[in-house]
Design a protein around this motif. Structure first.
Motif, short mmCIF file in Angstrom:
data_model
loop_
_atom_site.label_atom_id
_atom_site.label_comp_id
_atom_site.label_asym_id
_atom_site.label_seq_id
_atom_site.Cartn_x
_atom_site.Cartn_y
_atom_site.Cartn_z
N GLU A 31 0.81 -1.22 0.00
CA GLU A 31 0.00 0.00 0.00
C GLU A 31 0.85 1.27 0.00
O GLU A 31 0.37 2.33 -0.39
CB GLU A 31 -0.99 -0.02 1.17
CG GLU A 31 -2.15 -0.97 0.88
CD GLU A 31 -3.20 -1.02 1.97
OE1 GLU A 31 -3.57 0.05 2.49
OE2 GLU A 31 -3.63 -2.13 2.33
N LYS A 63 -7.76 -14.48 -5.01
CA LYS A 63 -7.52 -14.12 -3.61
C LYS A 63 -6.50 -15.04 -2.94
O LYS A 63 -6.16 -14.85 -1.80
CB LYS A 63 -8.85 -14.15 -2.84
CG LYS A 63 -9.75 -12.98 -3.20
CD LYS A 63 -10.99 -12.91 -2.34
CE LYS A 63 -12.00 -13.93 -2.77
NZ LYS A 63 -13.30 -13.78 -2.07
N LEU A 108 0.89 1.79 -3.59
CA LEU A 108 -0.40 2.24 -4.09
C LEU A 108 -0.68 3.68 -3.70
O LEU A 108 -1.23 4.45 -4.47
CB LEU A 108 -1.53 1.39 -3.49
CG LEU A 108 -1.78 0.03 -4.08
CD1 LEU A 108 -3.07 -0.52 -3.51
CD2 LEU A 108 -1.87 0.08 -5.59
N ASN A 109 -0.33 4.02 -2.50
CA ASN A 109 -0.72 5.33 -1.99
C ASN A 109 0.36 6.38 -2.21
O ASN A 109 0.30 7.46 -1.66
CB ASN A 109 -1.11 5.22 -0.52
CG ASN A 109 -2.28 4.25 -0.34
OD1 ASN A 109 -3.01 3.99 -1.28
ND2 ASN A 109 -2.43 3.70 0.85
N MET A 139 -6.12 -0.23 -5.82
CA MET A 139 -6.28 -1.31 -4.84
C MET A 139 -7.29 -2.34 -5.35
O MET A 139 -8.32 -1.97 -5.87
CB MET A 139 -6.81 -0.64 -3.56
CG MET A 139 -7.01 -1.56 -2.40
SD MET A 139 -5.44 -1.92 -1.59
CE MET A 139 -6.03 -3.09 -0.36
N PRO A 140 -7.00 -3.62 -5.19
CA PRO A 140 -8.00 -4.62 -5.56
C PRO A 140 -9.17 -4.63 -4.57
O PRO A 140 -9.05 -4.09 -3.46
CB PRO A 140 -7.23 -5.94 -5.46
CG PRO A 140 -6.14 -5.68 -4.50
CD PRO A 140 -5.78 -4.23 -4.62
N TYR A 141 -10.26 -5.21 -4.98
CA TYR A 141 -11.37 -5.41 -4.04
C TYR A 141 -11.04 -6.61 -3.17
O TYR A 141 -11.14 -7.75 -3.60
CB TYR A 141 -12.68 -5.64 -4.79
CG TYR A 141 -13.21 -4.39 -5.40
CD1 TYR A 141 -13.79 -3.40 -4.59
CD2 TYR A 141 -13.13 -4.15 -6.76
CE1 TYR A 141 -14.26 -2.23 -5.13
CE2 TYR A 141 -13.59 -2.97 -7.32
CZ TYR A 141 -14.16 -2.01 -6.50
OH TYR A 141 -14.62 -0.85 -7.03
N VAL A 142 -10.59 -6.32 -1.98
CA VAL A 142 -10.19 -7.37 -1.06
C VAL A 142 -10.65 -6.99 0.34
O VAL A 142 -10.52 -5.82 0.73
CB VAL A 142 -8.65 -7.53 -1.08
CG1 VAL A 142 -8.17 -8.31 0.12
CG2 VAL A 142 -8.19 -8.19 -2.36
N ASN A 143 -11.21 -7.92 1.06
CA ASN A 143 -11.57 -7.65 2.44
C ASN A 143 -10.40 -7.96 3.36
O ASN A 143 -9.62 -8.85 3.08
CB ASN A 143 -12.77 -8.51 2.86
CG ASN A 143 -14.05 -8.04 2.18
OD1 ASN A 143 -14.13 -6.92 1.69
ND2 ASN A 143 -15.05 -8.90 2.16
N TYR A 144 -10.34 -7.25 4.46
CA TYR A 144 -9.34 -7.52 5.50
C TYR A 144 -7.90 -7.42 4.99
O TYR A 144 -7.12 -8.35 5.16
CB TYR A 144 -9.57 -8.91 6.13
CG TYR A 144 -10.97 -9.11 6.62
CD1 TYR A 144 -11.44 -8.38 7.71
CD2 TYR A 144 -11.82 -10.00 5.99
CE1 TYR A 144 -12.74 -8.55 8.16
CE2 TYR A 144 -13.11 -10.17 6.44
CZ TYR A 144 -13.56 -9.46 7.52
OH TYR A 144 -14.83 -9.62 7.95
N ASN A 145 -7.57 -6.32 4.37
CA ASN A 145 -6.18 -6.10 3.93
C ASN A 145 -5.37 -5.62 5.13
O ASN A 145 -4.97 -4.48 5.22
CB ASN A 145 -6.15 -5.05 2.84
CG ASN A 145 -6.93 -3.80 3.19
OD1 ASN A 145 -8.04 -3.90 3.71
ND2 ASN A 145 -6.37 -2.65 2.94
#
Lengths: 316, 444
Positions: A83, A287, A86-87, A112-118
């Motif tokens: 990140e 994932k 990414l950021n 960012m990909p669509y991912v939960n709990y990164n």
């Protein structure tokens, strides 16, 4: 078996006496570090003998490969590190040692990909091979050291850590729970990096947890053509699919986690991207796939830097 | 206490409306059902794409995949470059299929291009920013077209009312309407919903729905853009165009709460603001909203949506029930647990069809069969209006109930015909736009 132990021992002695050593790469502007392990390279047996139980055709035959020295990250790349890229935490080096101008090269559009709990400490997943490679490019610009994804051969060499067995810890999977997250012990979810034992080289999670991108295109017959010893082999095709992922994942059963087992990407990994063209940066259904980085001791000259950074390819 | 006064579009009326109208149209029977509508199709099915961004292009590709008789015959977009990008993207994969039948004369631009494009088609794909959905839907229904339209269906209450009226007419005309709330076409959702309906999961006591992510693209201002062109390029950051991300994205998750509870919320209260995303190209919208939606039987659903980088992402719905809990998400998960936390069911989505494709498969199979099977308008209206009510709550800092929200004279979208028209919001001397301030802002 005695012979094997001897080889492992030699490897160990070498790694103790090497000129170059392991180091922590610090990322300017953050407190994060990436631990890099130095590997001497040399000759090893890649792939698997057809006689080995559980091995598949695409791993045959086992063959001699010679590798130049390189460093490899001891952990799969984690979200907090990915990140940063990414950021866009201060893109280029302040002291001008950056070898790449990131603004010109258009890295700035990574998403960012669509991912939960990164969460911190967990592998960055569901990202494309291109995105993983652009991370390496960004890190190169930030640090002045040349980073890229491993070749398939480098990956397998690092995974084996001197072992000619199916796993780095032996031929049988009895002990696998000590070393790897797989289908039967992961609870169906990705785990934090580095919770299991490392291999003999000090590298974690090569077997299981996140499967890992390498540079190579997937060619199931690639090994058949390698009769003599091959030096630093790499298979690069233009097609976006299939490309190789290694190590198996938390979703796979133990035999998929073997050192020579080869996974590969498929267009279905982007099936739930509703847009056309599809994202260059993320998958929707990968994932289980992350990556780790390497740094060759001898990086390419400036003209050829891009050869080992994956080229973007639009997908419709 | 909440005032359940019966306005024309009261909450209960809302839910009952679809079935009542269905009954009414059977009784009346002589409504202009088949005038120009292609109710049964043997040959090609002509499709026009209104709104040619990434999503419109994706939907066009899915339409072509759904049925080999589908032909894309017209493209309309406010911007020529977007229409051309769409065409070249479609050509990459479908150039040789004989399904891409767009030529120079069937690409339409500007604010009124949709009219001619819709006229050329049997089916329309409505995928512009949501501000324009109501007028496009209204016109497509008037011209007897079957419709695929993206969520949300509007950004304001005036738009919602337009959609309801046109939706009623579409129903009378037996036009198939699919709204892109694709979770209704996704196997893990359908499977869990079936188990829920069979009583295997228990009754919902409470729930949490999330769209927490790092946010979306920004398209900075460019030289020579009029103010209106800038806003339409960078549309995500303007309330009148986008509806804020609680409406534009988080609608999916709020819709799932409506779906499983079987009702729209009675009221909403919440908070939100612009904490980190407040640069000059970030227009007006909030970067986070947190809303409590209260449902008729007293259940409270907490709704979170966040566009802040570096935070933990989560896009998912989870509900506590009288027998345990269940969790579903767009990533294909579907997990039911009992009260002791033991896993009762875990969905395996590896072979599930892409729900965006499934929407089009169902739409074109209904059209081909001459059936009126798909009527998603009410669902789209309910979900959009719920999200708008949530936005009213976070913008104002007040409790808003459904009937009140619905009776509010709330119109954000002006009539526009040219890029030199003035948009409904303009920047101040520092280049900043008016942003909502809880406690001061009144619902908008």
């Amino acid at each position: 078996m005695k012979c094997l132990l001897f080889i492992v021992f030699i490897g160990f002695v070498f790694s103790q006496s090497k000129k170059h050593s392991d180091y922590l790469e610090t990322i300017e502007g953050s407190k994060l570090q990436i631990q890099m392990i130095y590997l001497l390279g040399g000759e090893f047996q890649m792939g698997s003998s057809p006689k080995k139980r559980g091995s598949k055709n695409d791993e045959h035959p086992n063959h001699r490969v010679f590798l130049s020295p390189f460093w490899i990250a001891s952990y799969e790349t984690t979200w907090e590190v990915y990140e940063l890229f990414l950021n866009k935490v201060n893109q280029a080096r302040k002291d001008g040692r950056g070898v790449v101008n990131l603004n010109i090269d258009g890295v700035s559009s990574a998403t960012m990909p669509y991912v939960n709990y990164n969460q911190d400490g967990f592998p960055a997943i569901n990202i494309t091979q291109y995105a993983a490679s652009q991370f390496c490019k960004w890190l190169t610009a930030k640090t002045g050291n040349y980073y890229r994804l491993p070749t398939e051969a480098e990956w397998e060499y690092a995974c084996r850590s001197g072992s000619g067995d199916a796993f780095s810890f032996g031929d049988k999977s009895n002990n696998i729970d000590k070393y790897a997250w797989h289908k039967d012990n992961s609870g169906g979810v990705l785990q934090k990096v580095g919770l299991k034992n490392p291999n003999l080289y000090g590298i974690y999670d090569m077997h299981g947890n996140a499967a890992e991108w390498v540079l190579d295109s997937y060619d199931p017959t690639a090994y058949i053509e390698r009769s003599m010893i091959v030096k630093n082999p790499i298979v690069l095709h233009k097609d976006l699919y299939p490309r190789v992922v290694r190590g198996g994942s938390y979703k796979d059963s133990a035999h998929m986690l073997r050192s020579s087992s080869r996974g590969f990407s498929s267009p279905s990994w982007k099936k739930r991207d509703p847009q056309v063209p599809k994202s260059l940066w993320w998958h929707t259904d990968a994932k289980h796939v992350g990556f780790r980085i390497v740094r060759p001791l001898q990086g390419p000259d400036k003209k050829h830097l891009n050869k080992y950074w994956v080229k973007p390819k639009k997908e419709y | 206490m909440i005032n359940h006064k019966k306005t024309r579009y009261s909450r209960r009326g809302f839910l009952g409306q679809a079935s009542r109208l269905a009954a009414a149209s059977i009784v009346l029977g002589r409504l202009p059902a088949k005038t120009k509508t292609r109710t049964s199709v043997d040959g090609e099915i002509k499709v026009a794409v209104i709104g040619c961004g990434g999503r419109g292009t994706g939907a066009a590709a899915q339409a072509m995949e759904a049925d080999k008789d589908v032909q894309i015959v017209a493209l309309a977009d406010a911007f020529l470059d977007q229409a051309m990008d769409c065409f070249s993207s479609l050509k990459e994969k479908h150039g040789d299929s004989g399904q891409l039948m767009v030529n120079k004369e069937s690409v339409f631009t500007g604010f009124d291009g949709y009219i001619e494009a819709i006229n050329l088609a049997d089916v329309v794909i409505l995928t512009t920013p949501p501000a324009f959905r109501p007028i496009h839907f209204e016109y497509a229904v008037k011209q007897n077209k079957h419709i695929f339209m993206e969520k949300p269906v509007a950004t304001d209450v005036a738009g919602i009312k337009k959609i309801i009226n046109a939706g009623n007419i579409a129903r009378q005309k037996k036009l198939n309407v699919v709204v892109g709330l694709q979770r209704h076409y996704q196997k893990n959702y359908k499977t869990i919903f079936k188990k829920f309906k069979q009583g295997k999961v228990g009754d919902i006591v409470s729930g949490q729905v999330y769209w927490n992510s790092g946010g979306v693209w920004v398209r900075p201002r460019e030289k020579n853009q009029t103010e209106l062109e800038y806003q339409m390029r960078n549309w995500y950051y303007f309330n009148w165009l986008c509806g804020d991300h609680i409406v534009e994205q988080h609608i999916h998750n709020i819709d799932v709460a409506n779906w499983f509870i079987g009702s729209v919320p009675v009221s909403a209260q919440g908070m939100g603001g612009r904490e980190v995303r407040k640069g000059k190209d970030h227009g007006q919208i909030f970067d986070h909203h947190f809303v409590e939606f209260t449902y008729p039987d007293g259940q409270v659903i907490s709704s979170q949506c966040r566009h802040q980088k570096g935070c933990m992402n989560r896009v998912e719905e989870t509900f506590q029930t009288t027998r345990g809990n269940f969790t579903i998400n767009g990533g294909g998960d579907g997990i039911i647990k009992n009260k002791r936390g033991r896993l009762i069911y875990q969905h395996d989505s590896s072979d599930d069809i892409n729900p965006y494709q499934q929407e089009h498969n169902e739409l074109f199979s209904a059209i081909k069969a001459g059936d009126h099977r798909l009527d998603d308008t009410q669902r789209g209206v309910n979900a959009t209006m719920s999200a708008i009510m949530g936005r009213m709550a976070t913008y104002s800092g007040k409790v808003i109930n459904w009937d009140e929200a619905f009776s509010y004279d709330h119109s954000l979208v002006p009539e526009l015909h040219s890029f030199s028209d003035e948009p409904p919001v303009v920047p101040n001397s520092q280049g900043k736009y008016p942003t909502p301030i809880p406690g001061i802002t009144k619902y908008r």
